[in-house]
Design an enzyme around this catalytic site. Structure first.
Site, mmCIF file in Angstrom:
data_model
loop_
_atom_site.group_PDB
_atom_site.id
_atom_site.type_symbol
_atom_site.label_atom_id
_atom_site.label_comp_id
_atom_site.label_asym_id
_atom_site.label_seq_id
_atom_site.Cartn_x
_atom_site.Cartn_y
_atom_site.Cartn_z
ATOM 1 N N ASP A 348 4.583 37.246 3.877
ATOM 2 C CA ASP A 348 3.128 36.451 3.344
ATOM 3 C C ASP A 348 2.945 35.129 3.233
ATOM 4 O O ASP A 348 3.514 34.581 3.433
ATOM 5 C CB ASP A 348 3.339 36.970 1.810
ATOM 6 C CG ASP A 348 2.127 37.170 0.953
ATOM 7 O OD1 ASP A 348 0.538 37.470 1.200
ATOM 8 O OD2 ASP A 348 2.059 36.937 -0.730
ATOM 9 N N LYS A 349 1.557 35.274 2.385
ATOM 10 C CA LYS A 349 1.378 33.731 2.876
ATOM 11 C C LYS A 349 1.807 32.676 0.992
ATOM 12 O O LYS A 349 2.266 31.854 0.854
ATOM 13 C CB LYS A 349 -0.124 32.971 2.959
ATOM 14 C CG LYS A 349 -0.620 31.906 2.638
ATOM 15 C CD LYS A 349 -1.876 31.918 3.020
ATOM 16 C CE LYS A 349 -2.866 32.005 2.037
ATOM 17 N NZ LYS A 349 -3.294 31.539 0.454
#
Length: 568
Positions: A348-349
């Site tokens: 994920d970011k």
């Protein structure tokens, strides 16, 4: 397991028919529901009587489960089989009992089992403690006040408040709802969200499937959009989720490493089943039966890698210890090999590559110039909304208070709210300053542009044109390329005659401007990406954020990709 099988085991009409079909007034009266919530004494008494709101299958396993799992691993089973044969040949049949071979194999099995058991048991205990620290909570009304409690503390009769993103903590009867849509895919497989109402038009006889129960929310599902209040009617194993939990027997798929160990074990067993009879028959012609059988067993022991279980367990345990020094919990030792065999890492970011500490950097008008009016309207929207307050709302409120906008709140009163949902991607609040009502909406740029027909330039309202829209998109894109997440803000004043506000009222609005948020990358992210690349591991980012923002963050941390895939 199919939905038909589950339906056969769980009678929908019997479980929920009465609660689902009663009117709100009859339901509250019949079950003596206090809309101000339970008292602490009532809640504690019910929890003591009924137990915690936990599914039996989800409870932590006992120590002996881990021990038996470690003891009866594929290789250990082979060695234990050999021990059983040795007891017969070396003790029962032998004139002089010999325990040497049995002791050696028993020591090897014990060493392998204990290494595996202690590491997994310790890791899983640590993981359970970690889960307790991050336990999911829900909002209920107790003693007439809204409080956050762990889901396990929810009990019958609790008044649960729901908003977009909320997990349903138990089976609930809805008594208040505004545009409530719930995702039930975990129970029914339906991809579309289901609308929930306060009253139903169906009779008891017409209730056939889970989807028919439009006044009931089920444990294990989640709110997609809207807000509501529900009364807990079933908890723990008495819920629909609890009723079918025991039918869900499918475990995690076996890893390549586990399959490899099993294949080797099967191969050894096949060799034994073939070699032992052949060697026994060949030797039985020249020697007595006991000598021939003993020699055949010796062949079986000889082709079995006795030290392999110990080597595997000790190597994997050493890996788990090294991982623990890096503050990583390894619940299954077999996963160490999977971790080492990784060649693609999907991450994920937000919160992983970035700090997840969103800061409101800019508040701009439609021409990209700083304007406090934009901050004021965004502040009112974020402050008065009662749904799930995310990092963006908190950042807006913080910046508003820094600009002394707390005094503005004294002049405004909230009238209504149109909750956020993931299809509209916007949220509206209706406020009044005593003279006029205002509908203030914030959301994704494209979604806001789709409902705006006018623009506000320093208090002067004029129609929005195609050129203005293109310029707005250009400014938004430039901000995204700088790594800023952009949210647009708009309003509408001609709403005096509207009493009950709906999504359909979000139209013919006036665009005010933008607010831009910065979520900087972690300092450690770039170094970690470089190490992964050096180890031959490709990093792929999966995020729901804007493509340009993602590209900017990826470039800063060293993820350079020519291809970006977006959902259309």
């Amino acid at each position: 397991m199919s939905n038909t099988t589950i339906k056969d085991e769980v009678n929908i009409q019997k479980l929920y028919g009465l609660e689902a079909t009663l009117s709100k007034e009859d339901f509250l009266k019949k079950y003596r529901i206090n809309e101000n919530g339970l008292s602490s004494e009532e809640a504690n008494e019910k929890i003591h009587k009924l137990g915690l709101n936990e599914i039996k299958q989800a409870k932590p396993r006992k120590w002996y489960h881990y021990f038996l799992e470690s003891l009866f691993s594929p290789f250990n089973c082979i060695l234990l089989g050999i021990v059983a044969i040795l007891i017969y040949t070396d003790i029962y049949l032998a004139p002089t009992p010999s325990y040497a071979n049995i002791l050696v194999i028993a020591i090897l099995v014990s060493a392998s089992t204990l290494l595996d058991f202690f590491e997994e048991f310790r890791s899983n205990k640590a993981a359970e403690k970690l889960k307790q620290m991050v336990a999911t909570t829900t909002t209920v009304i107790r003693n007439g006040q809204k409080i956050e409690i762990p889901i396990s503390q929810v009990t019958l009769g609790d008044n649960v408040l729901l908003s977009a993103g909320s997990m349903i903590p138990a089976d609930l009867r809805i008594v208040e709802a505004k545009d409530l849509y719930v995702g039930q895919s975990s129970l029914t497989g339906e991809s579309d969200s289901v609308k929930k109402n306060v009253e139903t038009e169906l009779s008891l006889e017409n209730l056939d499937t889970l989807s028919d129960l439009d006044t009931i929310c089920f444990m294990g599902t989640n709110v997609i959009s809207g807000s509501a209040k529900g009364i807990v009617i079933k908890t723990a194993d008495s819920t629909y989720f609890g009723k079918v939990a025991h039918t869900l027997t499918t475990g995690k798929p076996k890893t390549a490493f586990q399959k490899g160990i099993e294949n080797i074990s099967r191969l050894l067993i096949r060799f034994m089943l073939i070699m032992i009879p052949i060697v026994f028959l060949l030797n039985a012609w020249k020697h007595d039966i006991i000598t021939a059988f003993t020699f055949a067993v010796a062949i079986a022991i000889g082709i079995t890698p006795l030290l392999l279980p110990v080597i595997l367990s000790s190597s994997l345990s050493k890996g788990a210890v090294r991982m623990s020094k890096k503050k990583t919990i390894v619940k299954k030792l077999d996963s160490i090999q999977n971790f080492g065999a990784m060649d693609i890492l999907c991450t994920d970011k937000t919160g992983t590559l970035t700090e997840d500490k969103i800061v409101l950097e800019k508040y701009l008008d439609i021409h990209g110039k700083e304007d406090l009016r934009i901050l004021k309207h965004a502040f009112l929207n974020a402050y008065f909304q009662t749904g799930l307050k995310g990092n963006i709302d908190e950042a807006v409120i913080k910046r508003g208070l820094e600009n002394n906008m707390g005094n503005v709140l004294e002049n405004y009163q909230k009238i209504d709210e149109i909750p956020f949902d993931f299809s509209r991607r916007r949220l509206s609040v209706i406020v009044s300053d005593g003279n006029k009502k205002q509908l203030i909406t914030k959301g994704a740029v494209e979604e806001i542009l789709s409902i705006c027909t006018m623009i506000d330039e320093k208090g002067v309202v004029s129609p929005i044109t195609k050129e203005i829209k293109e310029n707005i998109r250009k400014i938004s894109k430039e901000l995204n390329e700088e790594g800023l997440r952009v949210v647009a803000v708009c309003q509408k004043n001609e709403i005096h005659e509207i009493e009950h506000f709906e999504i359909s009222d979000e139209k013919n609005m006036v665009l005010l401007g933008f607010i831009g948020f910065l979520d900087p990358p972690k300092q450690s992210a770039k170094e970690s990406i470089e190490k992964l690349n050096h180890a031959g591991i490709r990093v792929i980012v999966l995020t729901g954020d804007n493509a340009e923002v993602t590209r900017c963050i990826c470039n800063k941390v060293g993820i350079h990709s020519k291809n970006i895939v977006t959902r259309k």
